[in-house]
Design a protein around this motif. Sequence first.
Motif, short mmCIF file in Angstrom:
data_model
loop_
_atom_site.label_atom_id
_atom_site.label_comp_id
_atom_site.label_asym_id
_atom_site.label_seq_id
_atom_site.Cartn_x
_atom_site.Cartn_y
_atom_site.Cartn_z
N GLY A 117 0.84 -1.19 0.00
CA GLY A 117 0.00 0.00 0.00
C GLY A 117 0.88 1.24 0.00
N TRP A 135 -1.58 -7.59 17.22
CA TRP A 135 -1.28 -7.75 15.78
C TRP A 135 0.14 -8.29 15.55
CZ3 TRP A 135 -3.50 -2.44 13.65
CH2 TRP A 135 -4.91 -2.51 13.68
N LEU A 174 2.74 -6.79 10.48
CA LEU A 174 1.89 -7.24 11.58
C LEU A 174 1.91 -8.77 11.57
CD1 LEU A 174 -0.91 -4.60 10.94
CD2 LEU A 174 1.03 -4.45 12.53
N LEU A 177 -0.90 -11.36 11.98
CA LEU A 177 -1.94 -11.38 10.95
C LEU A 177 -1.47 -12.08 9.68
CD1 LEU A 177 -3.38 -7.73 11.22
CD2 LEU A 177 -3.96 -9.76 12.57
N GLU A 181 -3.51 -14.55 6.62
CA GLU A 181 -3.67 -13.81 5.37
C GLU A 181 -2.96 -14.53 4.22
OE1 GLU A 181 -2.57 -9.50 5.26
OE2 GLU A 181 -4.68 -9.42 4.68
N GLY A 187 -1.69 -12.90 -0.86
CA GLY A 187 -0.58 -12.07 -0.39
C GLY A 187 -0.95 -11.22 0.81
N PHE A 188 -0.06 -10.27 1.11
CA PHE A 188 -0.23 -9.39 2.27
C PHE A 188 -1.26 -8.31 1.99
CE2 PHE A 188 4.31 -10.59 2.05
CZ PHE A 188 4.44 -11.29 3.23
N PHE A 189 -2.06 -7.97 2.96
CA PHE A 189 -2.87 -6.76 2.87
C PHE A 189 -2.99 -6.14 4.26
CE2 PHE A 189 -5.97 -3.66 2.20
CZ PHE A 189 -5.90 -3.33 0.85
N GLN A 190 -3.83 -6.72 5.09
CA GLN A 190 -3.98 -6.19 6.44
C GLN A 190 -2.72 -6.40 7.27
OE1 GLN A 190 -7.51 -8.28 7.76
NE2 GLN A 190 -8.87 -6.65 7.02
N LYS A 192 0.26 -5.73 6.54
CA LYS A 192 1.28 -4.72 6.34
C LYS A 192 0.70 -3.35 6.71
CE LYS A 192 4.74 -7.16 4.60
NZ LYS A 192 6.14 -7.15 5.10
N TYR B 80 -3.17 6.35 -5.98
CA TYR B 80 -2.29 6.00 -4.86
C TYR B 80 -2.62 4.62 -4.28
CZ TYR B 80 -0.77 10.78 -5.27
OH TYR B 80 -0.25 11.95 -5.77
N GLN B 81 -3.78 4.10 -4.64
CA GLN B 81 -4.12 2.75 -4.17
C GLN B 81 -5.20 2.12 -5.05
OE1 GLN B 81 -4.16 0.41 -0.22
NE2 GLN B 81 -5.60 2.04 0.03
N GLN B 115 -3.66 -6.38 -3.25
CA GLN B 115 -3.16 -5.03 -3.53
C GLN B 115 -2.67 -5.02 -4.96
OE1 GLN B 115 -2.44 -2.89 -0.40
NE2 GLN B 115 -2.70 -1.30 -1.94
N GLY B 185 3.58 -17.43 -2.74
CA GLY B 185 2.98 -17.07 -1.46
C GLY B 185 2.78 -15.60 -1.21
N PHE B 186 3.24 -14.73 -2.11
CA PHE B 186 3.17 -13.28 -1.86
C PHE B 186 2.06 -12.62 -2.69
CE2 PHE B 186 7.43 -11.71 0.09
CZ PHE B 186 7.32 -12.65 1.09
N GLY B 187 1.19 -13.40 -3.32
CA GLY B 187 0.08 -12.82 -4.06
C GLY B 187 0.44 -12.50 -5.50
N HIS B 248 -12.67 -3.67 5.24
CA HIS B 248 -11.61 -4.69 5.26
C HIS B 248 -10.26 -4.06 4.94
CE1 HIS B 248 -9.84 -8.73 4.71
NE2 HIS B 248 -9.19 -8.19 3.69
N THR B 252 -6.17 -2.11 9.23
CA THR B 252 -4.90 -1.85 9.93
C THR B 252 -4.18 -0.60 9.43
OG1 THR B 252 -3.69 -3.29 8.41
CG2 THR B 252 -4.54 -4.29 10.44
N ARG B 253 -4.77 0.13 8.50
CA ARG B 253 -4.14 1.38 8.05
C ARG B 253 -5.19 2.31 7.44
NH1 ARG B 253 -2.68 -0.42 2.32
NH2 ARG B 253 -2.24 -2.62 2.51
#
Lengths: 341, 341
Positions: A117, A135, A174, A177, A181, A187-190, A192, B80-81, B115, B185-187, B248, B252-253
């Motif tokens: 992100g 977390w 985190l 989490l 995930e 992959g990572f979302f929440q 990170k 930006y996202q 992401q 594993g990283f999406g 969702h 966390t951010r």
Amino acid sequence: MKLATLKSGGRDGSLVVVSRDLSRYQKVPKIAATLQFALDNWDDVVERLQAVYIALNDNGTWDAQPFDEELCHSPLPRAYQWADGSAYINHVELVRKARNAEVPASFYTDPLMYQGGSDSFIGPRDPIYALSEEWGIDLEAEVAVITGDVPMGASVERSAEAVRLVMLVNDVSLRNLIPNELLKGFGFFQSKAASAFSPVCVTPDELGDAWQDTKLRLPLNVQINERPFGKPNAGDDMTFNFAQLVAHAAKTRELAAGTIIGSGTVSNKQGNLHGSSIDNGGVGYCCLAEVRMYETIEHGAPKTSFLKFGDSVRIEMFDAAGASIFGAIDQTVSVYEERRP
Amino acid sequence: MKLATLKSGGRDGSLVVVSRDLSRYQKVPKIAATLQFALDNWDDVVERLQAVYIALNDNGTWDAQPFDEELCHSPLPRAYQWADGSAYINHVELVRKARNAEVPASFYTDPLMYQGGSDSFIGPRDPIYALSEEWGIDLEAEVAVITGDVPMGASVERSAEAVRLVMLVNDVSLRNLIPNELLKGFGFFQSKAASAFSPVCVTPDELGDAWQDTKLRLPLNVQINERPFGKPNAGDDMTFNFAQLVAHAAKTRELAAGTIIGSGTVSNKQGNLHGSSIDNGGVGYCCLAEVRMYETIEHGAPKTSFLKFGDSVRIEMFDAAGASIFGAIDQTVSVYEERRP
């Protein structure tokens, strides 16, 4: 050349040129109001920014101000892309060893990278915000580059030329989490949280001999609660250099100017070891997960806890003469409170 | 209110207000030069933009121009996202059934989301660029929202209020690159090409009764090579609505204004079926992967190929009166050639 972004001036802050010794800065609104603008128009602005930098180092700009890292945002307070590699395979080997798994052979030839992100980074002296210690808040001290435009399918050589700036990053993870995930497969979302970057970013020429083959060959210093925690050399054990990471990211799509590519947690082997703490004479670690994996391998379970509210993290890199190159990321873990942008 | 971004005017293009019938547009440089600026300053500009929209529909602006979807970039040419959910679990069920796997129970309560890259979207009439057909080029027709600022840990209710604009998206996927990439594993990274969004984005009030509970209850029309391929209702079988997807993403951010959240490929159940082609009387599909999974379940192997160079994709949604709401995404798969930004 050294650049930074002051927080004042809106969501993208204000670009400033910083003297090599980090003592002074000069605003440059007539050249480029923001770092993103400078990156969008690099060929048109770089010589004028360099001229300011030279004058600033000579103490010659007419309204230079004292530089204060506390006033800085991350060089790009928000970016159009943040992609983080995992170039230090020692880190991956440790993760796998702690759970008795093999590292796939392809991991040594095909970089791991995740899309992060990038809409709202935090500043280098901002709190690491979280809503819960549960977390499993961890630092990840890394090196990152900012690129210019990169075409789809760019070669490694072309990707090397696209590196505009170098900086440090704390890629907050985190940990508690992550397992659920990653099991979901996307992959990572929440897991990170928002990342923070060093107060100052620098052009590669600024790094002299320490920038070789698009690797930064200097120790990365990490302190937790003001105690030394890690000092691995970012140039050692980096299986993929930045040019390879950029080329990986550009394989199937163009990268736009202002793309940030991270190295992943810096991690050094030490002889036959996967790492050893500074107290034990080693170079230590750039994330708590590694020491916990080490403890798991040695004792069957981790002993060191993740970061708690009030804990502080400092990440900094020094040149051969002992001067801070990028300024310091220095953050304290805090309970999130809503802010207005 | 309907908004679009013309390509002219630099990397972020030029914001225009578009009449409800998509026949006319009005530039608004004195209110907001770009859509990102409007989103950054939404409360300050929305009333003035609305006033232009009302005048434009009344044929009353002094220099309205004929609107041409061909001149449009994606509403945010770069963002930006961009985070894409997978809210239509029927799609996931089909994927799993094709490989005789169960859908984890958590998938019905915890959204899948990845992401995505947001640094260089392509325009709604731009080619889908690829370097090889072997990548397995597939469309994914979806609905997406653009949010304002969202605090960390925002409730579903607060997240619903943060929805500023709605649009369509073609989330181009490179199917043959997905299995190896997800195994790492990283999406997704290389397996997602640059996405394209509809020429026009609209405020939720523009959707009238079709916008209910932050779902868009209208069929999403997809053509491949000018033949009907899909018309599932985007309001049906959406396990998580947009408010839940935004919440969702914000767990966390913080999410910054201009964050784009996608629904995932729209996919409808039909009775006991996981979907059926339009030729067989069904509502068809929003991606080729689904028909291939259907073929795998019925015949043991897929028959339909992914997109080839020269193939075209058209994605559009019509209101109850048959008028196009967002204009059409209409793209042809082409061999990538380097462009200058």
